[in-house]
Design a protein around this motif. Sequence first.
Motif, PDB file in Angstrom:
ATOM      1  N   THR A  52       0.833  -1.198   0.000  1.00 44.79           N
ATOM      2  CA  THR A  52       0.000   0.000   0.000  1.00 44.79           C
ATOM      3  C   THR A  52       0.866   1.247   0.000  1.00 44.79           C
ATOM      4  O   THR A  52       0.575   2.212  -0.706  1.00 44.79           O
ATOM      5  N   ARG A  53       1.943   1.243   0.782  1.00 44.05           N
ATOM      6  CA  ARG A  53       2.839   2.400   0.823  1.00 44.05           C
ATOM      7  C   ARG A  53       3.428   2.685  -0.555  1.00 44.05           C
ATOM      8  O   ARG A  53       3.373   3.802  -1.048  1.00 44.05           O
ATOM      9  N   SER A  54       3.963   1.663  -1.214  1.00 43.48           N
ATOM     10  CA  SER A  54       4.612   1.902  -2.513  1.00 43.48           C
ATOM     11  C   SER A  54       3.599   2.271  -3.595  1.00 43.48           C
ATOM     12  O   SER A  54       3.845   3.166  -4.398  1.00 43.48           O
ATOM     13  N   GLU A  55       2.457   1.616  -3.605  1.00 42.58           N
ATOM     14  CA  GLU A  55       1.469   1.893  -4.653  1.00 42.58           C
ATOM     15  C   GLU A  55       0.742   3.220  -4.429  1.00 42.58           C
ATOM     16  O   GLU A  55       0.467   3.943  -5.378  1.00 42.58           O
ATOM     17  N   SER A  56       0.439   3.558  -3.178  1.00 38.06           N
ATOM     18  CA  SER A  56      -0.209   4.848  -2.935  1.00 38.06           C
ATOM     19  C   SER A  56       0.759   5.988  -3.196  1.00 38.06           C
ATOM     20  O   SER A  56       0.355   7.051  -3.684  1.00 38.06           O
ATOM     21  N   LYS A  57       2.045   5.777  -2.939  1.00 35.61           N
ATOM     22  CA  LYS A  57       3.051   6.790  -3.253  1.00 35.61           C
ATOM     23  C   LYS A  57       3.149   6.973  -4.762  1.00 35.61           C
ATOM     24  O   LYS A  57       3.219   8.097  -5.261  1.00 35.61           O
ATOM     25  N   GLU A  58       3.133   5.878  -5.500  1.00 35.16           N
ATOM     26  CA  GLU A  58       3.157   5.941  -6.960  1.00 35.16           C
ATOM     27  C   GLU A  58       1.927   6.676  -7.491  1.00 35.16           C
ATOM     28  O   GLU A  58       2.021   7.548  -8.356  1.00 35.16           O
ATOM     29  N   ALA A  59       0.752   6.337  -6.972  1.00 38.75           N
ATOM     30  CA  ALA A  59      -0.481   6.987  -7.402  1.00 38.75           C
ATOM     31  C   ALA A  59      -0.459   8.472  -7.057  1.00 38.75           C
ATOM     32  O   ALA A  59      -0.882   9.317  -7.854  1.00 38.75           O
ATOM     33  N   LEU A  60       0.042   8.809  -5.886  1.00 40.02           N
ATOM     34  CA  LEU A  60       0.102  10.201  -5.459  1.00 40.02           C
ATOM     35  C   LEU A  60       1.057  11.005  -6.334  1.00 40.02           C
ATOM     36  O   LEU A  60       0.732  12.122  -6.756  1.00 40.02           O
ATOM     37  N   ASN A  61       2.215  10.447  -6.647  1.00 36.10           N
ATOM     38  CA  ASN A  61       3.147  11.124  -7.552  1.00 36.10           C
ATOM     39  C   ASN A  61       2.508  11.363  -8.916  1.00 36.10           C
ATOM     40  O   ASN A  61       2.670  12.429  -9.517  1.00 36.10           O
ATOM     41  N   PHE A  62       1.787  10.386  -9.427  1.00 32.68           N
ATOM     42  CA  PHE A  62       1.125  10.529 -10.725  1.00 32.68           C
ATOM     43  C   PHE A  62       0.057  11.617 -10.663  1.00 32.68           C
ATOM     44  O   PHE A  62      -0.053  12.444 -11.566  1.00 32.68           O
ATOM     45  N   GLN A  63      -0.735  11.635  -9.613  1.00 28.57           N
ATOM     46  CA  GLN A  63      -1.788  12.642  -9.484  1.00 28.57           C
ATOM     47  C   GLN A  63      -1.207  14.047  -9.333  1.00 28.57           C
ATOM     48  O   GLN A  63      -1.761  15.014  -9.857  1.00 28.57           O
ATOM     49  N   ILE A  98      -8.155  12.833 -19.064  1.00 30.41           N
ATOM     50  CA  ILE A  98      -8.543  11.542 -19.641  1.00 30.41           C
ATOM     51  C   ILE A  98      -7.434  10.507 -19.414  1.00 30.41           C
ATOM     52  O   ILE A  98      -7.706   9.352 -19.071  1.00 30.41           O
ATOM     53  N   ALA A  99      -6.168  10.924 -19.589  1.00 31.09           N
ATOM     54  CA  ALA A  99      -5.044  10.009 -19.341  1.00 31.09           C
ATOM     55  C   ALA A  99      -5.046   9.556 -17.885  1.00 31.09           C
ATOM     56  O   ALA A  99      -4.782   8.390 -17.590  1.00 31.09           O
ATOM     57  N   GLY A 100      -5.357  10.474 -16.979  1.00 34.96           N
ATOM     58  CA  GLY A 100      -5.432  10.117 -15.561  1.00 34.96           C
ATOM     59  C   GLY A 100      -6.490   9.070 -15.288  1.00 34.96           C
ATOM     60  O   GLY A 100      -6.270   8.136 -14.524  1.00 34.96           O
ATOM     61  N   LEU A 101      -7.647   9.207 -15.918  1.00 34.01           N
ATOM     62  CA  LEU A 101      -8.706   8.213 -15.758  1.00 34.01           C
ATOM     63  C   LEU A 101      -8.259   6.839 -16.243  1.00 34.01           C
ATOM     64  O   LEU A 101      -8.406   5.833 -15.550  1.00 34.01           O
ATOM     65  N   ASP A 113      -4.477  -7.308  -8.126  1.00 36.86           N
ATOM     66  CA  ASP A 113      -3.930  -8.654  -8.265  1.00 36.86           C
ATOM     67  C   ASP A 113      -2.572  -8.794  -7.590  1.00 36.86           C
ATOM     68  O   ASP A 113      -1.899  -9.806  -7.744  1.00 36.86           O
ATOM     69  N   GLY A 114      -2.146  -7.740  -6.881  1.00 34.42           N
ATOM     70  CA  GLY A 114      -0.884  -7.800  -6.150  1.00 34.42           C
ATOM     71  C   GLY A 114       0.337  -7.451  -6.965  1.00 34.42           C
ATOM     72  O   GLY A 114       1.458  -7.675  -6.527  1.00 34.42           O
ATOM     73  N   GLN A 115       0.152  -6.882  -8.149  1.00 34.38           N
ATOM     74  CA  GLN A 115       1.278  -6.513  -9.008  1.00 34.38           C
ATOM     75  C   GLN A 115       1.542  -5.014  -8.873  1.00 34.38           C
ATOM     76  O   GLN A 115       0.621  -4.205  -8.929  1.00 34.38           O
ATOM     77  N   ALA A 116       2.806  -4.659  -8.713  1.00 34.36           N
ATOM     78  CA  ALA A 116       3.179  -3.247  -8.642  1.00 34.36           C
ATOM     79  C   ALA A 116       2.951  -2.598 -10.006  1.00 34.36           C
ATOM     80  O   ALA A 116       3.088  -3.246 -11.043  1.00 34.36           O
ATOM     81  N   TYR A 117       2.606  -1.315 -10.000  1.00 36.80           N
ATOM     82  CA  TYR A 117       2.353  -0.601 -11.253  1.00 36.80           C
ATOM     83  C   TYR A 117       3.133   0.700 -11.249  1.00 36.80           C
ATOM     84  O   TYR A 117       3.131   1.433 -10.265  1.00 36.80           O
ATOM     85  N   ARG A 118       3.833   0.971 -12.342  1.00 34.44           N
ATOM     86  CA  ARG A 118       4.543   2.236 -12.524  1.00 34.44           C
ATOM     87  C   ARG A 118       3.846   2.973 -13.657  1.00 34.44           C
ATOM     88  O   ARG A 118       3.676   2.444 -14.746  1.00 34.44           O
ATOM     89  N   TYR A 119       3.435   4.206 -13.383  1.00 33.50           N
ATOM     90  CA  TYR A 119       2.806   5.016 -14.422  1.00 33.50           C
ATOM     91  C   TYR A 119       3.844   5.363 -15.480  1.00 33.50           C
ATOM     92  O   TYR A 119       5.024   5.532 -15.173  1.00 33.50           O
ATOM     93  N   PRO A 120       3.421   5.486 -16.741  1.00 30.61           N
ATOM     94  CA  PRO A 120       4.386   5.761 -17.802  1.00 30.61           C
ATOM     95  C   PRO A 120       5.047   7.132 -17.673  1.00 30.61           C
ATOM     96  O   PRO A 120       6.148   7.344 -18.154  1.00 30.61           O
ATOM     97  N   PHE A 121       4.377   8.062 -17.019  1.00 26.55           N
ATOM     98  CA  PHE A 121       4.999   9.355 -16.744  1.00 26.55           C
ATOM     99  C   PHE A 121       4.490   9.869 -15.407  1.00 26.55           C
ATOM    100  O   PHE A 121       3.313   9.818 -15.122  1.00 26.55           O
ATOM    101  N   ALA A 122       5.425  10.266 -14.568  1.00 31.79           N
ATOM    102  CA  ALA A 122       5.083  10.849 -13.270  1.00 31.79           C
ATOM    103  C   ALA A 122       6.359  11.432 -12.668  1.00 31.79           C
ATOM    104  O   ALA A 122       7.425  10.813 -12.766  1.00 31.79           O
ATOM    105  N   LEU A 123       6.230  12.588 -12.090  1.00 35.52           N
ATOM    106  CA  LEU A 123       7.351  13.165 -11.354  1.00 35.52           C
ATOM    107  C   LEU A 123       7.427  12.430 -10.027  1.00 35.52           C
ATOM    108  O   LEU A 123       6.431  12.311  -9.328  1.00 35.52           O
ATOM    109  N   ARG A 124       8.578  11.942  -9.656  1.00 33.49           N
ATOM    110  CA  ARG A 124       8.747  11.207  -8.406  1.00 33.49           C
ATOM    111  C   ARG A 124       9.079  12.206  -7.293  1.00 33.49           C
ATOM    112  O   ARG A 124      10.225  12.322  -6.866  1.00 33.49           O
TER     113      ARG A 124
END
Length: 127
Positions: A52-63, A98-101, A113-124
């Motif tokens: 949850t920490r890694s994926e929510s951080k990834e989602a937050l960076n993307f947003q 639309i890309a965000g959606l 499904d338990g797989q990590a996801y990296r957005y194709p573009f996001a400032l970390r």
Amino acid sequence: MTATPPPASAAAAPLSEAEDRQWASFAHLGGILGILPSLIIYLVFKDRGAFTRSESKEALNFQITLLGIQIVAYIVGTILIIVFIGFLFYVVAWAAYIAGLIFSILAFLKSKDGQAYRYPFALRLIK
């Protein structure tokens, strides 16, 4: 009479594997609504589950990235609205939305499904 201090609050229990995947996927799916769901899930659950920490951080960076693109596009579009080309920046802002959606839904499907996801573009920005 001496006052007894209130009992220290117990740390929240760690998430089970299923809960960890669930909240991680909700962090991505929340991107449909904007930045707040990802931020809230990151702040509340970051210390309770590693996934949850890694994926929510990834989602937050993307947003944060999408929000930055939209703000800049609207500002530049408003400034250039005098000239017809300003309309194109409004199109860019909507394209970012639309890309965000789309990417939020794809990330939700992977992380549930338990797989990590990296957005194709996001400032970390959040490390």
